[in-house]
Design a protein around this motif. Structure first.
Motif, PDB file in Angstrom:
ATOM      1  N   SER A 170      89.304  38.951   5.821  1.00 25.59           N
ATOM      2  CA  SER A 170      89.697  38.830   7.137  1.00 25.59           C
ATOM      3  C   SER A 170      88.829  38.269   8.407  1.00 25.59           C
ATOM      4  O   SER A 170      89.207  37.882   9.194  1.00 25.59           O
ATOM      5  N   GLY A 171      87.636  38.185   8.190  1.00 26.03           N
ATOM      6  CA  GLY A 171      86.607  38.092   8.966  1.00 26.03           C
ATOM      7  C   GLY A 171      86.056  39.263   9.905  1.00 26.03           C
ATOM      8  O   GLY A 171      85.382  39.181  10.852  1.00 26.03           O
ATOM      9  N   GLN A 172      86.542  40.547   9.267  1.00 30.68           N
ATOM     10  CA  GLN A 172      86.284  41.640  10.132  1.00 30.68           C
ATOM     11  C   GLN A 172      85.893  42.876   9.126  1.00 30.68           C
ATOM     12  O   GLN A 172      86.847  43.168   8.239  1.00 30.68           O
ATOM     13  N   PHE A 173      84.838  43.265   9.176  1.00 34.64           N
ATOM     14  CA  PHE A 173      84.331  44.467   8.235  1.00 34.64           C
ATOM     15  C   PHE A 173      85.223  45.948   8.835  1.00 34.64           C
ATOM     16  O   PHE A 173      85.237  45.988  10.067  1.00 34.64           O
ATOM     17  N   SER A 174      85.734  46.349   7.799  1.00 37.73           N
ATOM     18  CA  SER A 174      86.146  47.661   8.403  1.00 37.73           C
ATOM     19  C   SER A 174      84.813  48.723   8.691  1.00 37.73           C
ATOM     20  O   SER A 174      83.611  48.468   8.134  1.00 37.73           O
ATOM     21  N   PRO A 175      84.966  50.030   9.184  1.00 44.24           N
ATOM     22  CA  PRO A 175      83.674  50.937   9.536  1.00 44.24           C
ATOM     23  C   PRO A 175      82.971  51.201   8.281  1.00 44.24           C
ATOM     24  O   PRO A 175      81.759  51.364   8.165  1.00 44.24           O
ATOM     25  N   THR A 176      83.961  51.473   7.263  1.00 42.57           N
ATOM     26  CA  THR A 176      83.101  52.018   5.971  1.00 42.57           C
ATOM     27  C   THR A 176      82.544  50.655   5.154  1.00 42.57           C
ATOM     28  O   THR A 176      81.376  50.890   4.874  1.00 42.57           O
ATOM     29  N   GLN A 177      83.347  49.574   5.203  1.00 42.41           N
ATOM     30  CA  GLN A 177      82.507  48.477   4.656  1.00 42.41           C
ATOM     31  C   GLN A 177      81.106  48.151   5.376  1.00 42.41           C
ATOM     32  O   GLN A 177      80.342  47.659   4.691  1.00 42.41           O
ATOM     33  N   ARG A 178      81.387  48.062   6.887  1.00 41.42           N
ATOM     34  CA  ARG A 178      80.150  47.915   7.396  1.00 41.42           C
ATOM     35  C   ARG A 178      79.043  48.738   7.316  1.00 41.42           C
ATOM     36  O   ARG A 178      77.775  48.225   7.206  1.00 41.42           O
ATOM     37  N   ALA A 179      79.128  49.906   7.083  1.00 41.98           N
ATOM     38  CA  ALA A 179      78.105  51.019   6.932  1.00 41.98           C
ATOM     39  C   ALA A 179      77.536  50.609   5.592  1.00 41.98           C
ATOM     40  O   ALA A 179      76.138  50.738   5.618  1.00 41.98           O
ATOM     41  N   LEU A 180      78.279  50.444   4.485  1.00 42.90           N
ATOM     42  CA  LEU A 180      77.664  50.197   3.299  1.00 42.90           C
ATOM     43  C   LEU A 180      76.936  48.888   3.161  1.00 42.90           C
ATOM     44  O   LEU A 180      75.801  48.534   2.699  1.00 42.90           O
ATOM     45  N   TYR A 181      77.373  47.828   4.043  1.00 40.33           N
ATOM     46  CA  TYR A 181      76.696  46.591   3.982  1.00 40.33           C
ATOM     47  C   TYR A 181      75.637  46.551   4.810  1.00 40.33           C
ATOM     48  O   TYR A 181      74.703  45.903   4.249  1.00 40.33           O
ATOM     49  N   ASP A 182      75.433  47.143   5.880  1.00 42.48           N
ATOM     50  CA  ASP A 182      74.115  47.350   6.713  1.00 42.48           C
ATOM     51  C   ASP A 182      73.117  48.261   5.629  1.00 42.48           C
ATOM     52  O   ASP A 182      72.116  48.003   5.770  1.00 42.48           O
ATOM     53  N   ILE A 183      73.490  49.185   4.825  1.00 43.11           N
ATOM     54  CA  ILE A 183      72.616  49.509   3.851  1.00 43.11           C
ATOM     55  C   ILE A 183      72.041  48.786   2.863  1.00 43.11           C
ATOM     56  O   ILE A 183      70.845  48.627   2.714  1.00 43.11           O
ATOM     57  N   VAL A 184      72.865  47.835   2.364  1.00 44.07           N
ATOM     58  CA  VAL A 184      72.341  46.925   1.357  1.00 44.07           C
ATOM     59  C   VAL A 184      71.445  45.712   2.202  1.00 44.07           C
ATOM     60  O   VAL A 184      70.448  45.461   1.644  1.00 44.07           O
ATOM     61  N   LEU A 185      71.836  45.536   3.381  1.00 46.40           N
ATOM     62  CA  LEU A 185      70.961  44.464   3.861  1.00 46.40           C
ATOM     63  C   LEU A 185      69.558  45.018   4.293  1.00 46.40           C
ATOM     64  O   LEU A 185      68.595  44.610   4.211  1.00 46.40           O
ATOM     65  N   GLN A 186      69.726  46.411   4.835  1.00 49.43           N
ATOM     66  CA  GLN A 186      68.338  46.828   4.972  1.00 49.43           C
ATOM     67  C   GLN A 186      67.479  47.096   3.737  1.00 49.43           C
ATOM     68  O   GLN A 186      66.123  46.834   3.671  1.00 49.43           O
ATOM     69  N   ALA A 187      68.156  47.084   2.578  1.00 54.54           N
ATOM     70  CA  ALA A 187      67.340  47.459   1.211  1.00 54.54           C
ATOM     71  C   ALA A 187      66.989  46.041   0.936  1.00 54.54           C
ATOM     72  O   ALA A 187      65.702  45.750   0.335  1.00 54.54           O
ATOM     73  N   ASN A 188      67.695  44.856   1.106  1.00 57.90           N
ATOM     74  CA  ASN A 188      67.241  43.583   0.919  1.00 57.90           C
ATOM     75  C   ASN A 188      65.818  43.403   2.085  1.00 57.90           C
ATOM     76  O   ASN A 188      65.020  42.743   1.420  1.00 57.90           O
ATOM     77  N   LEU A 189      66.166  43.494   2.908  1.00 58.86           N
ATOM     78  CA  LEU A 189      65.006  43.351   3.834  1.00 58.86           C
ATOM     79  C   LEU A 189      63.581  44.087   3.431  1.00 58.86           C
ATOM     80  O   LEU A 189      62.576  43.362   3.801  1.00 58.86           O
TER      81      LEU A 189
END
Length: 473
Positions: A277-296
């Motif tokens: 949809s072009g917009q993360f839900s709060p729960t999706q955004r929470a887990l996405y940011d965890i994965v991004l930090q692990a990547n970095l």
């Protein structure tokens, strides 16, 4: 048949470096043969076996490279009288020999005599081709009835004597990329970038996943490339190697896209995940940011001398910390990682070698991915790690942490039981994240003498940057 993209000096230098490691041992590298889909003239797309391609730069069905030192020849089937009618004009053998830098190109029928002149079948080193037809040809010519042994993940060829020596020499060469290789790898990544951006733009609720896959692969085709592997374009990101793209995308879905281009044989391998949809839900955004930090965090560890297994465990700790922070796991992070709790949600390794093969040199099994004396762990999750070497400047690896809610794992008491019984896994809290199936963020990273070079850095990956590009076609 096309001439090599790069000059003969590239391949001459590679063969010379290989010969320096081999000493006075002749080597034979087989290009592999055509494979028919159903009848002989209807073939699958052809690509030379990577070891042959690395040393010649050409896709040449059935050809064999034989030589040692500075003396190398190619043996191939002579052109048929009507080839020009069906496949068009091809370079002459003289032109090909000059472009590849070999001393001569001779009929394939001369190969057996040339092998005998090089010291006989026992003296000539080779590496087994992947295709059964080509492997049978090698076995008949050189007397190599290769077996397979269990390397803990896939069957690896049993190599002995000069074959083992050739494998170690080739691994040493291909582990550290020369400038010619890096040039083609960067081109592959750039084409993948265009494809991923096109995929983001083409994503819209109500469309099929295949629409996005077509948009990505159209950009590959338009630039003379094929996918380096079966593209993964799926709202079912919890299926790790899901090549099916038939589902309809819904507004609440995340779309996981793992797609790379094959540019003259060299591979990119990149994953991004974005909201349909072009917009993360709060729960999706929470887990996405965890994965991004692990990547970095994992990318930052890509330095000369770093053990890749430790880079993997860095990603595991970051993922565990994030899962503790959101309440899915309970406990102290180091203890959780030691017990393998993270593998309930991150069951694969953080990445692998990248080069001519998308999982570079895995045709040789763990001989390529694991340093001498190192073996795969038996722990669930860690046992899938494809690489355990100390990094060197010039190596290119993928960094691809992820979080997945995989029913086959979460519904398996053998895997989850210990964490359910002691309260480590909070299933009630986990249920709040049911709109997440799978998230992965993957980059192609070059180890340098200084900071790591993220070859795929131009492909957006922060949640806001990715979301903004969705549905803009």
């Amino acid at each position: 048949m096309l001439l090599p993209l790069q000059g003969s000096e590239v391949f001459t230098a590679r063969r010379r470096r290989l010969a320096a490691r081999m000493g006075p041992v002749p080597a034979a590298l087989f290009a592999g043969d055509l494979s028919p889909r159903n009848y002989a003239a209807n073939i699958y797309p052809y690509r030379s076996h990577s070891h042959f391609l690395y040393l010649t730069g050409v896709h040449w069905p059935g050809a064999v490279l034989l030589g040692e030192g500075d003396e190398w020849e190619i043996f191939a089937t002579p052109p048929a009288p009507d080839d020009a009618l069906w496949i068009g004009p091809s370079p002459s053998w003289e032109q090909l020999a000059a472009a590849i830098g070999v001393q001569a190109i001779r009929p394939l029928g001369d190969l057996q005599d040339a092998v005998m002149a090089s010291g006989g079948t026992a003296a000539v080193a080779t590496l087994p081709a992947v295709q059964p037809r080509s492997r049978a040809c090698q076995a008949a010519l050189l007397g190599r009835p290769w077996g397979l042994h269990d390397d803990g993940h896939h069957g690896a060829p049993v190599l002995e004597g000069p074959d083992a020596e050739l494998a170690e020499a080739m691994i040493a060469l291909r582990l550290v990329h020369d400038q010619a290789a890096l040039e083609l790898l960067r081109s592959s990544v750039e084409i993948a970038r265009v494809g991923h951006l096109a995929g983001m733009a083409a994503t819209t609720p109500g469309a099929r996943e295949s629409v996005v896959r077509a948009a990505i692969e159209r950009e590959f085709t338009a630039r003379g490339c094929a996918p380096a592997y079966g593209s993964i374009v799926s709202v079912h990101g919890e299926v790790l190697h899901n090549e099916h793209s038939h589902h309809t995308m819904a507004a609440g879905d995340l779309l996981l896209v793992d797609a790379g281009a094959d540019f003259h044989g060299w591979a990119s391998d990149i994953t991004r995940t974005w909201p349909v949809s072009g917009q993360f839900s709060p729960t999706q955004r929470a887990l996405y940011d965890i994965v991004l930090q692990a990547n970095l965090d994992a990318i930052e560890r890509v330095r000369p001398g770093a053990r890749y297994r430790d880079i993997h465990l860095t990603a595991c700790r970051t993922l565990c910390q994030g899962l503790v922070d959101v309440g899915i796991l309970r406990g102290e992070v180091d203890s959780l990682v030691e017990r393998g709790a993270h593998a309930l949600f991150f069951p694969h390794g953080v990445g692998h070698l990248l080069g001519l093969d998308v999982h570079d040199m895995e045709d040789l099994g763990d001989r390529a991915g694991y340093a001498p004396g190192r073996t795969r762990s038996r722990q669930f999750g860690l046992g899938y790690l494809r690489l355990d070497r100390d990094l060197e400047a010039g190596m290119v690896v993928t960094i691809e942490p992820g979080l997945y809610l995989v029913p086959a794992i979460l519904n398996d008491p053998a895997l989850t039981g210990p964490f359910d019984r002691d309260g480590t896994l909070d299933r009630e809290r986990l249920a709040a994240f049911a709109d997440v199936r799978g998230i992965r963020i993957e980059d192609d990273v070059r180890c340098t003498e200084d900071a790591p070079e993220v070859l795929s850095a131009a492909i957006p990956k922060t949640a806001d940057a990715v979301a903004k590009l969705v549905g803009t076609a």
